[in-house]
Design an enzyme around this catalytic site. Structure first.
Site, PDB file in Angstrom:
ATOM      1  N   ASP A 115       0.807  -1.204   0.000  1.00  0.00           N
ATOM      2  CA  ASP A 115       0.000   0.000   0.000  1.00  0.00           C
ATOM      3  C   ASP A 115       0.850   1.268   0.000  1.00  0.00           C
ATOM      4  O   ASP A 115       0.385   2.339  -0.367  1.00  0.00           O
ATOM      5  CB  ASP A 115      -0.911  -0.022   1.227  1.00  0.00           C
ATOM      6  CG  ASP A 115      -2.084   0.905   1.065  1.00  0.00           C
ATOM      7  OD1 ASP A 115      -2.662   0.898  -0.029  1.00  0.00           O
ATOM      8  OD2 ASP A 115      -2.402   1.635   2.013  1.00  0.00           O
TER       9      ASP A 115
ATOM     10  N   HIS B 243      -8.925   4.819   1.201  1.00  0.00           N
ATOM     11  CA  HIS B 243      -9.062   5.956   0.299  1.00  0.00           C
ATOM     12  C   HIS B 243      -7.767   6.341  -0.382  1.00  0.00           C
ATOM     13  O   HIS B 243      -7.727   7.287  -1.135  1.00  0.00           O
ATOM     14  CB  HIS B 243      -9.593   7.164   1.070  1.00  0.00           C
ATOM     15  CG  HIS B 243     -10.980   6.957   1.562  1.00  0.00           C
ATOM     16  ND1 HIS B 243     -12.082   7.205   0.809  1.00  0.00           N
ATOM     17  CD2 HIS B 243     -11.437   6.456   2.732  1.00  0.00           C
ATOM     18  CE1 HIS B 243     -13.168   6.898   1.488  1.00  0.00           C
ATOM     19  NE2 HIS B 243     -12.805   6.435   2.665  1.00  0.00           N
ATOM     20  N   ARG B 244      -6.691   5.632  -0.052  1.00  0.00           N
ATOM     21  CA  ARG B 244      -5.429   6.039  -0.635  1.00  0.00           C
ATOM     22  C   ARG B 244      -5.483   5.911  -2.160  1.00  0.00           C
ATOM     23  O   ARG B 244      -4.884   6.703  -2.868  1.00  0.00           O
ATOM     24  CB  ARG B 244      -4.282   5.232  -0.045  1.00  0.00           C
ATOM     25  CG  ARG B 244      -2.969   5.953  -0.154  1.00  0.00           C
ATOM     26  CD  ARG B 244      -1.871   5.304   0.648  1.00  0.00           C
ATOM     27  NE  ARG B 244      -1.938   5.669   2.050  1.00  0.00           N
ATOM     28  CZ  ARG B 244      -1.741   4.813   3.043  1.00  0.00           C
ATOM     29  NH1 ARG B 244      -1.507   3.562   2.790  1.00  0.00           N
ATOM     30  NH2 ARG B 244      -1.807   5.219   4.282  1.00  0.00           N
ATOM     31  N   GLY B 245      -6.222   4.902  -2.640  1.00  0.00           N
ATOM     32  CA  GLY B 245      -6.360   4.708  -4.078  1.00  0.00           C
ATOM     33  C   GLY B 245      -6.930   5.942  -4.750  1.00  0.00           C
ATOM     34  O   GLY B 245      -6.386   6.427  -5.742  1.00  0.00           O
TER      35      GLY B 245
END
Lengths: 649, 350
Positions: free
Chosen positions: B205, B286-288
């Protein structure tokens, strides 16, 4: 030390539950901390840091590094002062720094168990007691403990879970609108963090003020008897163990009342916080594990849960469900798909297998058609580890304890052997003490140390193993859903192997040969995909399988003598093909006893023969010849172990 | 000693996705790195090492072992136990700065934790009663690119250290009651061959982008690879000179991208497009979303635009999502994000 800029707490989009839990703990530290469970990238750290940022000064945030050693956590001897002043003084550790603040432990499920124990002990007692390295010391350490964990990486032990006051589950927002707002806020922040922070400064201040007022109000919040009765009832209907839950719930409800500004706890207060206190404590009437989030994509993990397992079993007994119609492995499942397809975790119907199996399953017929069975239900695996020895190893992982030659793990004792400059200060000083009178002590120091005084630490930590699966893929395994169940068991062991960071290899045997399906690798994914596609059929060349495994394990040991192989042999033991002139069963037994002589390797035989009127009991014989443990698939389950302990208690 | 020539970045045949991902990270360090997945011999390492040639310059404090920028000095310099720069002694002096190229620092797979984090010379401390620190790889990588070949084979505790500093932007050297922290923010570039084992989800991630590469299938392209390599081996110097023009053009394009980036805007409907993309394929957290947005903006800047287009978004998703798509335990990393999305959408429509 230096403040990296923090995203303002009040500007965080969503995550209301998490924010509430943190605020309640800030109002009332008596709640006992928060455990945050959830997927990556859901603003867990940002929220915690944001909160610490708005709390008044003594409230500092201390982050525990993942690689922290015990002395760093509890504090150790201050060597500067020991040598310069000749005084035994404690250099404060993380626990002292966190006093009256927040101790934030990211990925708490990846920490060494003994460090987690120390932290939770201190959190519960509000004191840090140091009894090590010749120092005995005690200082107050009351802090708000916040831990995060991603359940994919393995769970915390139930005892440890219980120590956290509240537990909150975080998931990402599913509403596109919210996601867009989140992106916009983030971009605005990234463009000019200072500007953004000043815009939200006011909201943050207001929030901080409310928290402060609530903290002042808290001592005056009353709780009535009926409310307490309601708490007690909630706890007992959810079968929580012990009384901690009741106490936590009461404290949390009080904090919530104070947060809303009233002085009496209402049933609403209790209702709102109950979920967080019960989340990790509620149990079904049967054994405890915490409920998994009901996410379709995590179904396989859900299989760990006993209730879910029951469901599966019910499905398995359902004769409507046909597995045989599924020729070969299903097409690769798409991850995002909402569990519409049959999951690999679902077991084939044994009944149906049985119908087809008798003709194909008999070992006598070498012309067996090959079949590929689905992977059966997976489960939580009980603890498997190799016995302790004195060998030094390098490496990482989480399975078996070992002495280590790196500066990691628990300091167990000291030694004169110099390896890596991991100096044991206490032992070094003790070694030097008798000679001080005779030595010239250098200017400015109180102690004179010579190279021969120096002692190094011997440390111990957990490490991954090398797991070898020897899988019987002969026709007889196809009968009675044995292969499906075995595959399920292996998949469970693989999941466990991922969490323990093992290396794995897989050997299978059928017809007249044995193959290394999977050479030693850390790719558990690869192992799983091979497992899915493994065909079954033909006779049972057990001795060939044993030989191949022996070779594989020996090669691994030759390459790295520190390897600790655990060989899992999954078979019914009905060997019927020999390599040499002997009878197949005798030959297999002979090989087995020879392999058993190597005490660097641990063997476990998993007997797949089902209980029936006629049993051959050959697998236990093989196990006995090897000096190995023999168990049924069911014995591998963690619940079985709990059940056993319960029965004996 | 004569400087060894490095195979120029611009002369690498094919592997456009990988090159693009690396360039985007140079333009915008906030993308936080690339994971390059692929078989052996696909110019992974060559590309990363060649990157050094086209990297822009940054302002650093003279003689600072941690390559700090002027705004980072202060507290840390007071406690500095390494350098001999004037700011470590005299707090009032304004530190001298100079321009220096961004560095590519390599983290060898066998690196010990000591080497990565930095060490305290304990023996010296015991004898003299004073601390002496030897900064590690993380110090050198601050504000630069940290390259880990075979990142999936790293020791677990080295991974822990990487995760810690990637998450906090700070590295702490700690031994026996001594603790010293310094900033460590870097662009993490990792390569791996997935057959040798997957990465832990948290580390996965941390990589902003992820590209999967394989050898070229087109014979013509393969021949071009061989020819260029032979040319380079023949006379590296002349070869590099021949590609100098192209390298300079790329450097300029990157620098223009950097200056353009702050002015890039995106319309709201495209943000919804990003959100629905992530929801369709199913990603954790929400990093995507955030990384797609940043990638799309960086792409626009790289192409000299100040307005993000829907192609930028689609392309950004291709780079930012493969490793973030939620997988069942033991499932492999997705290869084609757009196809997966269409499939999922169809599935939902039915």
């Amino acid at each position: 030390m230096f403040h990296s800029k923090v995203f303002p707490f009040s500007a965080i989009v969503g995550q209301e539950n998490l924010k509430l839990c943190l605020i309640l703990n800030a109002i009332n530290p008596g709640i006992g901390g928060v455990l945050i469970r959830g997927e990556k990238g859901t603003a867990k750290s940002t929220t915690v840091r944001g909160l610490a940022d708005i709390l008044p000064p003594p409230f500092s945030l201390v982050t525990l590094p993942l690689n922290a050693t015990e002395d760093r956590v509890t504090g150790g001897m201050d060597f500067n002062r020991a040598i310069k002043e000749g005084k035994k003084i404690l250099q404060p550790g993380v626990l002292a720094e966190a006093h009256q603040g927040i101790l934030y432990v990211d990925e708490i499920n990846l920490l060494d168990d003994h460090i987690v124990d120390i932290i939770l002990d201190a959190a519960a007692s509000g004191m840090n007691r140091v009894e090590r390295e010749g120092i005995s010391f005690c200082h107050p350490a009351s802090f708000m403990l916040v831990g995060t964990m991603n359940p994919e990486e393995g769970d915390l032990r139930p005892q440890l879970l219980d120590r956290f006051g509240l537990c909150v589950e975080v998931v990402s927002e599913k509403d596109p609108e919210l996601r867009v707002i989140l992106m916009e806020e983030r971009e605005r922040y990234d463009q000019d963090p200072d500007q953004y922070r000043s815009v939200h400064g006011k909201e943050n201040q207001t929030l901080a003020e409310i928290i402060k007022q609530a903290g002042l109000l808290l001592p005056r919040v009353k709780i009535t008897k009926p409310s307490r009765a309601f708490i007690a009832e909630l706890c007992s209907t959810n079968n929580v163990a012990g009384h901690r839950c009741d106490i936590v719930l009461e404290q949390a409800a009080k904090a919530h009342a104070a947060w809303l500004g009233h002085t009496e706890v209402t049933l609403d207060d209790i209702g709102i916080v109950a979920g967080f206190a019960l989340f990790h404590r509620k149990r079904d009437a049967a054994p405890p594990p915490p409920p998994e989030p009901p996410q379709p994509d995590k179904d396989e993990l859900d299989k760990d849960q006993p209730d879910k397992n029951q469901d599966d079993n019910e499905q398995n007994e359902d004769p409507e469900q046909t597995g045989q119609e599924n020729p070969g492995p299903p097409d690769k499942e798409e991850p995002g798909q909402e569990g519409i397809d049959k999951e690999p975790g679902e077991m084939e119907t044994p009944d149906k297998n049985q119908e087809n199996a008798p003709e194909t399953g008999g070992d006598k017929n070498p012309q067996d058609p090959e079949q590929v069975f689905e992977v059966g239900a997976s489960f939580q695996v009980k603890k498997i580890s190799s016995p302790k020895d004195r060998k030094m190893r390098r490496g990482s992982g989480r399975r078996s304890r070992s002495r280590v030659s790196q500066k990691q793990g628990r300091y167990v004792k000291s030694s004169m052997k110099r390896i890596n400059n991991d100096v044991a200060l206490d032992a070094t000083l003790r070694a030097a003490a008798p000679f001080q009178a005779a030595r010239d002590i250098p200017q400015g120091l109180m102690v004179c140390l010579k190279p021969e005084d120096i002692r190094e630490k011997i440390r111990e930590k957990r490490m991954g193993n090398f797991l070898v699966f020897l899988v019987d893929a002969s026709g007889s395994m196809g009968a009675r859903g044995r292969m499906a169940a075995s595959k399920g068991a292996i998949l469970s062991l693989l999941l466990d192997a991922y969490q323990k960071r093992d290396r794995v290899a897989m050997v299978s045997f059928r017809k007249s040969e044995a193959w290394v399906n999977l050479p030693p690798t850390s790719s558990i994914e690869l192992a799983a995909s091979y497992l899915k596609e493994m065909p079954v059929g033909g006779r049972t060349p057990l001795s060939a399988g044993l030989e191949k495994t022996h070779q594989l394990v020996n090669n691994a040991l030759n390459r790295d003598p520190g390897t600790r192989p655990i060989v899992l042999i999954i078979t019914d033991g009905k060997s019927n093909v020999a390599l040499g002139e002997n009878k197949p069963v005798d030959e297999a037994l002979m090989f087995a006893s020879k392999m058993g002589e190597d005490d660097r390797v641990k063997y476990i035989v998993v007997d797949t023969e089902s209980q029936g009127i006629v049993t051959f009991g050959l697998a236990p014989k093989i196990a006995a010849a090897m000096g190995a443990d023999c168990c049924k698939i069911d014995d591998l389950k963690a619940e079985a172990l709990v059940g056993l302990a319960r029965a004996s208690a | 000693m004569e400087k060894r020539e490095i195979f120029p970045f611009t002369a690498i045949v094919g592997q456009e996705q990988m090159k693009l991902a690396l360039i985007l990270n140079v333009i915008n360090p906030a993308l936080s790195g690339v994971l390059i997945r692929g078989e052996k011999g696909t110019a992974k390492s060559t590309a990363v090492r060649a990157l050094a040639e086209i990297l822009p310059q940054i302002e650093v404090i003279k003689r600072c072992p941690f390559r700090l920028q002027a705004s980072e000095t202060g507290e840390i310099c007071k406690k500095c136990v390494v350098g001999d720069c004037p700011s470590s002694r005299d707090m009032d002096c304004v530190p001298e700065t100079c321009m220096a190229a961004i560095k590519v620092i390599e983290l060898p797979v066998g690196a010990t934790e000591d080497r990565v984090v930095g060490t305290m010379d304990l023996e010296h401390a015991l004898k003299k009663g004073e601390k002496r620190v030897d900064p590690g790889i993380l110090a050198a990588a601050h504000r630069g690119i940290l390259y880990v070949d075979e990142v999936n084979l790293l020791d677990d505790h080295v991974v822990d250290v990487l995760l810690d500093s990637a998450a906090m932007g700070v590295n702490t050297i700690e031994r026996e009651g001594v603790s010293f922290s310094h900033p460590a923010r870097f662009t993490l570039v990792g390569t791996m061959n997935p057959e040798e084992g997957e990465l832990r989800p948290q580390l996965l991630d941390r990589f902003g982008l992820c590209v999967s590469i394989e050898g070229a299938h087109d014979p013509e392209e393969r021949v071009a690879v061989m020819e260029r390599r032979a040319e380079f081996d023949d006379d590296p110097k002349a070869f590099c000179q021949r590609w100098q023009e192209e390298s300079r053009a790329l450097s300029n394009k990157i620098e223009r991208g950097i200056s353009l980036y702050p002015r890039v805007t995106i319309e709201r409907p495209l943000l919804f497009e990003i959100a629905s993309f992530c929801l369709d394929v199913g990603v954790d957290g929400h990093r995507g979303d955030i990384i797609i947005l940043k990638t799309a903006k960086t792409l626009a800047a790289y192409h000299g635009r100040t307005e993000v287009t829907s192609q930028d978004v689609a392309h950004g998703a291709e780079l930012a999502l493969p490793h973030r798509i939620r997988r069942k335990p033991l499932q492999e990393v997705a290869s084609d994000v757009n196809a997966l999305r269409n499939q999922n959408r169809k599935g939902k429509a039915v």
